[in-house]
Design an enzyme around this catalytic site. Sequence first.
Site, short mmCIF file in Angstrom:
data_model
loop_
_atom_site.label_atom_id
_atom_site.label_comp_id
_atom_site.label_asym_id
_atom_site.label_seq_id
_atom_site.Cartn_x
_atom_site.Cartn_y
_atom_site.Cartn_z
CD GLU A 128 -2.89 -1.16 2.38
OE1 GLU A 128 -2.77 -0.31 3.27
OE2 GLU A 128 -3.80 -2.03 2.39
CG ASN A 171 -0.63 -7.11 -1.31
OD1 ASN A 171 -1.18 -7.79 -2.18
ND2 ASN A 171 -1.16 -6.93 -0.11
CG HIS A 208 -9.87 -5.81 0.72
ND1 HIS A 208 -10.10 -6.95 1.44
CD2 HIS A 208 -8.57 -5.51 0.89
CE1 HIS A 208 -8.99 -7.33 2.04
NE2 HIS A 208 -8.04 -6.47 1.72
CD GLU A 236 -4.63 -7.99 1.82
OE1 GLU A 236 -5.50 -7.23 2.32
OE2 GLU A 236 -3.41 -7.76 1.91
CG ASP A 238 -12.70 -8.91 1.93
OD1 ASP A 238 -12.51 -8.02 1.08
OD2 ASP A 238 -12.30 -8.80 3.12
C1 XIL Z 1 -6.38 -6.30 8.31
C2 XIL Z 1 -6.71 -7.47 9.23
O1 XIL Z 1 -7.60 -8.32 8.56
C3 XIL Z 1 -7.31 -6.97 10.52
O2 XIL Z 1 -7.43 -8.05 11.45
C4 XIL Z 1 -6.44 -5.88 11.13
O3 XIL Z 1 -7.08 -5.35 12.27
C5 XIL Z 1 -6.16 -4.79 10.13
O4 XIL Z 1 -5.57 -5.35 8.96
N1 XIL Z 1 -4.94 -4.58 3.73
C6 XIL Z 1 -3.97 -5.46 4.18
C7 XIL Z 1 -4.25 -6.35 5.32
O5 XIL Z 1 -2.91 -5.56 3.55
O6 XIL Z 1 -3.11 -6.58 6.11
C8 XIL Z 1 -5.36 -5.80 6.19
O7 XIL Z 1 -5.67 -6.79 7.19
C9 XIL Z 1 -6.56 -5.47 5.36
C10 XIL Z 1 -6.23 -4.40 4.34
#
Ligand code: XIL
Length: 300
Positions: A128, A171, A208, A236, A238
Amino acid sequence: AGTLGAQAAQSGRYFGTAVAAGRLGDGTYTTILDREFNAVTPENEMKWDATERSRGSFSFTAADQIVGHATAHGQRVRGHTLVWHSQLPGWVGAITDATTLRSVVRNHITTEMTHFKGKIYAWDVVNEAFADGGSGARRGSVFQNVLGDGYIEDAFRTARSADPAAKLCYNDYNIEDWSAAKTQAVYRMVRDFKSRGVPIDCVGFQSHFGSSGPPASFRTTLANFAALGVDVQITELDIAQAPATAYANTVKACMNVARCTGISVWGIRDSDSWRSGENPLLFDGAGNKKAAYGAALSAL
Ligand code: XIL
């Protein structure tokens, strides 16, 4: 094949999930984990605030639990993440001297990667680093502000030296739509790295998504990055409310790109999700398969 991991493996891909060390004692959780998934990403346990809470003092106990579980069950591990502005201890954010910060970052990367050497399929070396919105600019962070643009390539060079066998990924989120300024900015960085020989092997698309799922251009984005000579991965995933079609479209985008090597969802059951209010995952709180599960499996 009848499971996500086995079906993905038929095309040489993996299907993974984020795992929380604190849930490994939950039998419903581990039953699904070990039946369905052939890759894991520690959800929080490899982050800076979990591994180097004070300078030079490292602890890997929780991450070791996940890596040990994965190894015992034949699951690949994605290391997540070495350099990120979030979940960063205050002592790092307070560094104002570039020489000090450069050495702190290099030591963090080298120590963590050395600890897990030989056990990690791919590392999210930098997470990020770009800003949202139309600017295409770097995100402000202690790394960006104190070290400048070069911190990312320095991190990748340090990582390559620490574990030459691990794939090294950049990422990010909101880089799935090809027309987005943020996507274009990351693309230009990867193209520049490849042209100058900065070691980068893969780009992770967090994915996401809202309930409409991936942007129509997602496959194009994956293909265009892959054409630079890197693997691409959905890291990641969802999707709000987990519509079956949105999951199927996401899986198909990866399946249609030869260098899309795997897909990871960001948790197992809705109740495990960081977005639990949106029920965005493939299993309900009781561990039952949702419609999105069947759609994802069929699309693999
Ligand atoms: C999130 C986790 O799922 C949570 O448990 C934590 O509180 C915050 O981080 N981008 C990422 C992940 O790269 O590491 C994040 O994970 C979600 C967004």
